[in-house]
Design a protein around this motif. Structure first.
Motif, PDB file in Angstrom:
ATOM      1  N   ALA A 114       0.844  -1.193   0.000  1.00 11.91           N
ATOM      2  CA  ALA A 114       0.000   0.000   0.000  1.00 11.91           C
ATOM      3  C   ALA A 114       0.881   1.244   0.000  1.00 11.91           C
ATOM      4  N   GLY A 115       0.933   1.954  -1.107  1.00 12.10           N
ATOM      5  CA  GLY A 115       1.691   3.199  -1.189  1.00 12.10           C
ATOM      6  C   GLY A 115       3.142   3.026  -1.564  1.00 12.10           C
ATOM      7  N   GLY A 116       3.642   1.783  -1.617  1.00  9.46           N
ATOM      8  CA  GLY A 116       5.042   1.552  -1.958  1.00  9.46           C
ATOM      9  C   GLY A 116       5.291   1.650  -3.456  1.00  9.46           C
ATOM     10  N   PHE A 117       6.562   1.824  -3.819  1.00  3.43           N
ATOM     11  CA  PHE A 117       6.908   1.924  -5.227  1.00  3.43           C
ATOM     12  C   PHE A 117       8.312   1.385  -5.455  1.00  3.43           C
ATOM     13  N   TRP A 118       8.426   0.274  -6.187  1.00  6.18           N
ATOM     14  CA  TRP A 118       9.726  -0.282  -6.552  1.00  6.18           C
ATOM     15  C   TRP A 118      10.225   0.386  -7.832  1.00  6.18           C
ATOM     16  N   PHE A 119      11.514   0.647  -7.895  1.00  6.43           N
ATOM     17  CA  PHE A 119      12.094   1.160  -9.145  1.00  6.43           C
ATOM     18  C   PHE A 119      13.456   0.516  -9.359  1.00  6.43           C
TER      19      PHE A 119
ATOM     20  N   LEU B 143      14.957  -1.100  -5.916  1.00  8.19           N
ATOM     21  CA  LEU B 143      14.929  -0.260  -4.710  1.00  8.19           C
ATOM     22  C   LEU B 143      13.489   0.093  -4.346  1.00  8.19           C
ATOM     23  N   LEU B 144      13.235   0.192  -3.049  1.00 13.15           N
ATOM     24  CA  LEU B 144      11.928   0.579  -2.539  1.00 13.15           C
ATOM     25  C   LEU B 144      12.126   1.693  -1.524  1.00 13.15           C
ATOM     26  N   TYR B 145      11.365   2.790  -1.680  1.00 14.76           N
ATOM     27  CA  TYR B 145      11.427   3.897  -0.719  1.00 14.76           C
ATOM     28  C   TYR B 145      10.544   3.536   0.472  1.00 14.76           C
ATOM     29  N   LEU B 146      11.179   3.270   1.618  1.00 20.36           N
ATOM     30  CA  LEU B 146      10.472   2.682   2.755  1.00 20.36           C
ATOM     31  C   LEU B 146       9.449   3.591   3.436  1.00 20.36           C
ATOM     32  N   PRO B 147       9.712   4.884   3.632  1.00 21.38           N
ATOM     33  CA  PRO B 147       8.728   5.695   4.370  1.00 21.38           C
ATOM     34  C   PRO B 147       7.333   5.687   3.754  1.00 21.38           C
ATOM     35  N   ASP B 148       7.219   5.459   2.437  1.00 17.35           N
ATOM     36  CA  ASP B 148       5.898   5.458   1.794  1.00 17.35           C
ATOM     37  C   ASP B 148       5.319   4.058   1.653  1.00 17.35           C
ATOM     38  N   SER B 149       5.997   3.037   2.171  1.00 20.03           N
ATOM     39  CA  SER B 149       5.600   1.658   1.921  1.00 20.03           C
ATOM     40  C   SER B 149       4.907   1.023   3.118  1.00 20.03           C
ATOM     41  N   THR B 150       3.884   0.215   2.830  1.00 25.32           N
ATOM     42  CA  THR B 150       3.217  -0.586   3.851  1.00 25.32           C
ATOM     43  C   THR B 150       2.876  -1.943   3.250  1.00 25.32           C
ATOM     44  N   GLY B 151       3.562  -2.995   3.730  1.00 18.44           N
ATOM     45  CA  GLY B 151       3.258  -4.343   3.259  1.00 18.44           C
ATOM     46  C   GLY B 151       3.901  -4.735   1.954  1.00 18.44           C
ATOM     47  N   ALA B 152       4.905  -3.989   1.484  1.00 19.67           N
ATOM     48  CA  ALA B 152       5.587  -4.343   0.237  1.00 19.67           C
ATOM     49  C   ALA B 152       6.628  -5.436   0.506  1.00 19.67           C
ATOM     50  N   TYR B 153       6.967  -6.182  -0.545  1.00 22.62           N
ATOM     51  CA  TYR B 153       7.999  -7.205  -0.409  1.00 22.62           C
ATOM     52  C   TYR B 153       8.562  -7.562  -1.778  1.00 22.62           C
ATOM     53  N   ALA B 154       9.744  -8.185  -1.764  1.00 22.60           N
ATOM     54  CA  ALA B 154      10.344  -8.793  -2.954  1.00 22.60           C
ATOM     55  C   ALA B 154      10.548 -10.265  -2.636  1.00 22.60           C
ATOM     56  N   GLU B 155      10.179 -11.149  -3.564  1.00 19.89           N
ATOM     57  CA  GLU B 155      10.215 -12.575  -3.283  1.00 19.89           C
ATOM     58  C   GLU B 155      10.928 -13.351  -4.386  1.00 19.89           C
ATOM     59  N   TYR B 156      11.807 -14.269  -3.958  1.00 20.43           N
ATOM     60  CA  TYR B 156      12.547 -15.146  -4.860  1.00 20.43           C
ATOM     61  C   TYR B 156      12.010 -16.564  -4.717  1.00 20.43           C
ATOM     62  N   THR B 157      11.846 -17.267  -5.835  1.00 26.81           N
ATOM     63  CA  THR B 157      11.416 -18.664  -5.832  1.00 26.81           C
ATOM     64  C   THR B 157      12.445 -19.490  -6.596  1.00 26.81           C
ATOM     65  N   ILE B 158      13.031 -20.492  -5.924  1.00 33.02           N
ATOM     66  CA  ILE B 158      14.102 -21.294  -6.515  1.00 33.02           C
ATOM     67  C   ILE B 158      13.716 -22.768  -6.404  1.00 33.02           C
ATOM     68  N   ALA B 159      13.722 -23.485  -7.534  1.00 30.55           N
ATOM     69  CA  ALA B 159      13.407 -24.913  -7.549  1.00 30.55           C
ATOM     70  C   ALA B 159      14.647 -25.719  -7.169  1.00 30.55           C
ATOM     71  N   VAL B 160      14.480 -26.668  -6.240  1.00 33.60           N
ATOM     72  CA  VAL B 160      15.599 -27.493  -5.763  1.00 33.60           C
ATOM     73  C   VAL B 160      15.121 -28.930  -5.561  1.00 33.60           C
ATOM     74  N   PRO B 161      16.028 -29.906  -5.654  1.00 30.21           N
ATOM     75  CA  PRO B 161      15.690 -31.244  -5.140  1.00 30.21           C
ATOM     76  C   PRO B 161      15.687 -31.157  -3.616  1.00 30.21           C
ATOM     77  N   PRO B 162      14.826 -31.899  -2.924  1.00 34.21           N
ATOM     78  CA  PRO B 162      14.832 -31.863  -1.451  1.00 34.21           C
ATOM     79  C   PRO B 162      16.219 -32.183  -0.909  1.00 34.21           C
ATOM     80  N   GLY B 163      16.636 -31.471   0.124  1.00 30.18           N
ATOM     81  CA  GLY B 163      17.959 -31.697   0.704  1.00 30.18           C
ATOM     82  C   GLY B 163      18.388 -30.537   1.568  1.00 30.18           C
ATOM     83  N   GLU B 164      19.672 -30.511   1.920  1.00 33.24           N
ATOM     84  CA  GLU B 164      20.238 -29.474   2.782  1.00 33.24           C
ATOM     85  C   GLU B 164      20.980 -28.455   1.930  1.00 33.24           C
ATOM     86  N   TYR B 165      20.646 -27.171   2.104  1.00 30.39           N
ATOM     87  CA  TYR B 165      21.244 -26.115   1.282  1.00 30.39           C
ATOM     88  C   TYR B 165      21.561 -24.883   2.124  1.00 30.39           C
ATOM     89  N   GLU B 166      22.533 -24.126   1.634  1.00 29.21           N
ATOM     90  CA  GLU B 166      22.814 -22.807   2.195  1.00 29.21           C
ATOM     91  C   GLU B 166      22.108 -21.771   1.336  1.00 29.21           C
TER      92      GLU B 166
END
Length: 261
Positions: A111-116, A130-153
């Protein structure tokens, strides 16, 4: 097997056999049958001690507890739950950048956030988000990576600047389940892992049971003026390099020094 006048050593051996059965290393039904049959053969009918009493608190259960100091609750033909053994996935590494399309990288404005996009930093690829935080409410950036099940860093690569957040929450998901939240200081340099001419910061090592690693960078609580999202890496930490020759030991074994990657 325990009997009248059993020695302490005999009771210890009996408990070891019972433990082996409870851990699933030996058939519980066989342990149960042998224990019960031998106990019934040596005890008078009024003192029969059952491994798996039908009614809790019966004299039979009390007798069993007196003889072994514990009450064993065992189901007939029970099967121990096997702990999944995941493959080593040696050498596995996958990187998602903020420039990647489709579902691999997503920016939510809230709500009110803006990525550029910004291209004047030393970063992975040719730009950062980049996201200007003072104007942001509930914004996020999300990464999705496919992996075989196991232990990862899980590691992140971002440029550093005094106006970025000092404690930015990174949420790590195994599929849809949140398993950890790590606060990252985006103001100071990272030095955990060098790759592609850049330093990466480790969020931690986790066991993933699904085929999907998700990392979400959220905008709250606010700890700076801007939030930055660049690249995320998932790599196997279970591969290694030999750093010394294999030498024999005096006991007939072998010794070698390895270094985890």
């Amino acid at each position: 097997m325990p009997r009248r006048g059993s020695s302490y050593l005999e009771i210890q051996v009996a408990m070891v056999v019972l433990s082996v059965g409870m851990m699933g290393l030996f058939s519980l039904s066989v342990v149960h049958t042998k224990q019960s049959a031998r106990l019934r053969a040596v005890l008078p009918p009024d003192e029969i001690a059952s491994i798996n009493p039908i009614v809790v608190g019966t004299p039979q259960e009390t007798a069993w507890a007196k003889k072994l100091g514990a009450v064993a609750e065992i189901e007939m033909n029970a099967v121990a739950t096997q702990t999944p053994i995941y493959p080593l996935n040696v050498g596995f590494q996958s990187i998602v950048d903020d420039e990647d399309g489709s579902a691999a990288f997503e920016r939510n404005t809230g709500a009110g956030g803006f990525w550029f996009n910004y291209e004047s930093f030393t970063d992975y690829g040719s730009r950062v988000s980049l996201l200007y935080l003072p104007d942001s409410t509930g914004a996020y950036a999300e990464y999705t990576i496919a992996v075989p099940p196991g232990e990862y860093e899980v590691l992140t690569c971002i440029p550093r600047h005094p106006l970025f957040g000092s404690a930015v929450p990174y949420q790590v998901f195994d599929g849809t389940s949140l398993i950890d939240t790590v606060n990252v200081n985006q103001q100071t340099s990272q030095n955990d892992f060098y790759h592609g001419g850049l330093w990466w910061e480790s969020l931690g090592v986790y066991t993933f049971h699904t085929n999907t690693v998700r990392v979400r960078i959220v905008d709250a609580p606010i700890s700076g003026t801007f939030l930055v999202a660049d690249a995320m890496m998932v790599r196997c930490r279970r591969s290694f390099d030999l750093v010394s020759d294999v030498t024999e030991t005096s006991s007939g074994g072998a010794q070698v020094t390895v270094e985890l990657n």
